[in-house]
Design a protein around this motif. Sequence first.
Motif, mmCIF file in Angstrom:
data_model
loop_
_atom_site.group_PDB
_atom_site.id
_atom_site.type_symbol
_atom_site.label_atom_id
_atom_site.label_comp_id
_atom_site.label_asym_id
_atom_site.label_seq_id
_atom_site.Cartn_x
_atom_site.Cartn_y
_atom_site.Cartn_z
ATOM 1 N N ILE A 365 0.842 -1.211 0.000
ATOM 2 C CA ILE A 365 0.000 0.000 0.000
ATOM 3 C C ILE A 365 0.871 1.253 0.000
ATOM 4 O O ILE A 365 0.691 2.151 -0.815
ATOM 5 C CB ILE A 365 -0.928 0.013 1.237
ATOM 6 C CG1 ILE A 365 -1.775 -1.257 1.287
ATOM 7 C CG2 ILE A 365 -1.826 1.255 1.227
ATOM 8 C CD1 ILE A 365 -2.650 -1.469 0.084
ATOM 9 N N GLU A 366 1.802 1.314 0.947
ATOM 10 C CA GLU A 366 2.763 2.419 1.021
ATOM 11 C C GLU A 366 4.090 1.855 1.514
ATOM 12 O O GLU A 366 4.120 0.988 2.397
ATOM 13 C CB GLU A 366 2.302 3.509 1.998
ATOM 14 C CG GLU A 366 1.027 4.231 1.617
ATOM 15 C CD GLU A 366 1.210 5.251 0.495
ATOM 16 O OE1 GLU A 366 2.357 5.421 0.029
ATOM 17 O OE2 GLU A 366 0.206 5.860 0.098
ATOM 18 N N MET A 394 -5.461 8.501 4.708
ATOM 19 C CA MET A 394 -5.028 8.186 3.346
ATOM 20 C C MET A 394 -4.829 6.676 3.175
ATOM 21 O O MET A 394 -5.213 6.084 2.150
ATOM 22 C CB MET A 394 -3.720 8.929 3.033
ATOM 23 C CG MET A 394 -3.894 10.447 2.928
ATOM 24 S SD MET A 394 -2.308 11.323 2.870
ATOM 25 C CE MET A 394 -1.647 10.711 1.331
ATOM 26 N N ASN A 397 -8.224 4.913 3.107
ATOM 27 C CA ASN A 397 -8.910 5.154 1.826
ATOM 28 C C ASN A 397 -8.372 4.244 0.722
ATOM 29 O O ASN A 397 -9.124 3.811 -0.171
ATOM 30 C CB ASN A 397 -8.761 6.621 1.416
ATOM 31 C CG ASN A 397 -9.625 7.542 2.253
ATOM 32 O OD1 ASN A 397 -10.621 7.103 2.827
ATOM 33 N ND2 ASN A 397 -9.242 8.806 2.338
ATOM 34 N N LYS A 398 -7.069 3.957 0.785
ATOM 35 C CA LYS A 398 -6.472 3.066 -0.217
ATOM 36 C C LYS A 398 -6.843 1.603 0.047
ATOM 37 O O LYS A 398 -7.007 0.810 -0.880
ATOM 38 C CB LYS A 398 -4.946 3.219 -0.214
ATOM 39 C CG LYS A 398 -4.464 4.503 -0.879
ATOM 40 C CD LYS A 398 -2.949 4.480 -1.046
ATOM 41 C CE LYS A 398 -2.484 5.693 -1.838
ATOM 42 N NZ LYS A 398 -1.033 5.650 -2.115
#
Length: 741
Positions: A365-366, A394, A397-398
Amino acid sequence: MGNYKLINKEEALYLDNTLNFLKKELKKDEYDINFRKRDLITSRRDMWQESAHSSNDFDKIPEMLQHLSEVDSQNYNYEKTLKRIKKYTQILNSPYFGRFDFKEDGYDDTDKIYIGLYNLIDKDTSSILIYDWRSPISSMFYQCEIGKGSYNAPFSVISGDIIMKRQYKIKDSKLQYFFDSSVTINDEILQEVLSHNSSSTMKNIVETIQKQQDIIIRDTENELLIVQGVAGSGKTSIALHRIAYLLYVGMGSKIHSNNIIIISPSSVFSKYISGVLPELGEDNVEETTFDNIVVDFLDNRFIFESRKEQLESLIINNNQTINIKMESTKFKGSKTFVIILDRLIYYYEHNLTNFEDLYYDGKIIETKQQLNNLFLNGKMDMPISKRLKRIESMILNKIHPLRKARLQKIQKIVLNSTNHQLEIKSFSRLMAIKEAKVLMSHIHKYTQVDYSNLYKLLFNKTGLFFKLSKGLELPKEIKQMLLKTAENLHKGRINYEDCAPLLYIKLKLNGNREFSDIQQVVIDEAQDYYPLQYEVFNLLFARAKFTILGDFNQTLEKHGNKFIYADLENILNKKKSLKLSMNKSFRSSIEINSFTQKILNNKEEFVSFDRHEDEPIIVFKDNEKSIYEAIILDIHKYESLGYESIAVICKTQQEALIIEKELISLDNIKLLNIDDTEIIKGTVVIPSYISKGLEFDVVLVFNVSKNNYNSEFDRNLLYVACTRALHQLVIYYTGEKSDFF
């Protein structure tokens, strides 16, 4: 000095006309309010009967709003009339106290300006019978002498000649006498006011406001107003009258009582000053203490030491060779410690956020680096916790669409293995809840920060502390301080000196919107706060203007001088600021003021108001029991002389508790505690540090021996105690007397 006058037909006639008009208006409003009350009750009943039970009927909403608007309007008019009745009733006894005759430049007529608590206007003739003391034109009464004068009108400066100034003594609607005076406030009026006994609550001083005091009261240009005033100079009274003035002029600038806050030294002091604003026709503003702010903003998982408990401990342990608590108190309130805390927060931002690569269902995701960049490079003006929350949102939301797709996939798999739809939904729901908990727990590891854990880190890891304090001057006992603080924090006990640092860290991490409506902050006893506490005030009241009042000679445990104001000026950092000094004392007699000035070890500009009474009395006794007996006899003596407030002032609360028991034979004696919300008349036993800001007719100071009062801290406590006396001061000691007098 002007002429003392008893009889004047013109003045008697003006007073009669004013009183008659006042009574007529009062009678009209009293008659009117009965109808307003009846109409208000009727409107409320109608709204209930016709609208209150139709809340689900949308067609009835306009009707409900109309009823509500009508009730609000009637309630407003009712309250307005009621407030006017209270004002008229209040000034009926003494409608005005001053007058000056003013001839404006360019006009032939001379206006007679009568000054009182409130405006009194005859609407039929448009004539102003009495001007509110806060009105622009009234400033000339306080600030100008006979001759040329001017005042700031709303759109221009009005100039002219002041031809006469007069002051009145009106009691029970009767003119007792008046003075013609060429200067601002006649000393004889002031003498009479100051000769009265003290009250259990502070009173307004509109009759005796001095020129310099009026300038402070009316200042609206400066965002920061600092007033250094000697004991008895009227600092607190001026602050309260300043609030009343700001509320008066604020009718146009929309500043109301809920936009102002007073930071008081104690609950006792808050109660003492609580009557002034209502007496001036204004609603009371919010009053709080630093202790209350601590309780409101910090979590209830801790046991907090109060300011009273801190002072008791500091005083009792003051004579120890090494007083770790004293040194810790000074250090943790210092500018040096602010730098260390700022470095700690920076260190957390760059080293302790613990970001990790974030995966969901096998997909990244990140990355750790992406999260770190988001945190450090975006919205850096935003508090840390808000930046972390932003990152959390954030991430969620992803993850949300991926999570939804995964749950649908699980449902299909389960559906192929069973025909029970209920089992499918239940299983899916449990999976979703369990997964959400695991997911949020993982995310919260690095998107939530606990301010107390961060503060504890500073003391649990001494290596980190010394790394963050590199290049800074530290106390000699710093290692002992670190160890003692770590022990207390581990037990969940927060010393008073740790409260401001914890507040500072929490506010820096989380930001603050609690006091966003506050436009004016008044801080009394400014000398008792440390730089770090002013940093906290600056964070709490970021948009507000400040009025700061103090006396560095009444500083307690730390050294006080004029430079404390430079520190707070730099911290609050307002565009426009003004520092003023008030060196004239009005509280005590010349004899008491002369005595208290000898207690101070430094020379200062000090002017005593010219009022003479008995010299302070110094009483030696062989032992403390004899002192108790002497105090009892003196209390009876001063009560018989008509004094209404007598304070037996002790060094500590511990000492006060013992004395209260010894004086139990007196029925009306009471121990005045810092948490009390009521101040009684009669005799009180009170610790020296709680007496600050208060005043009493008679002050009896217990056991000022060399053994009991010997340090600079003790000198400050003694000075505070002795400067509480209006009329009589008695000091008792046994053994060898203190070197301070």
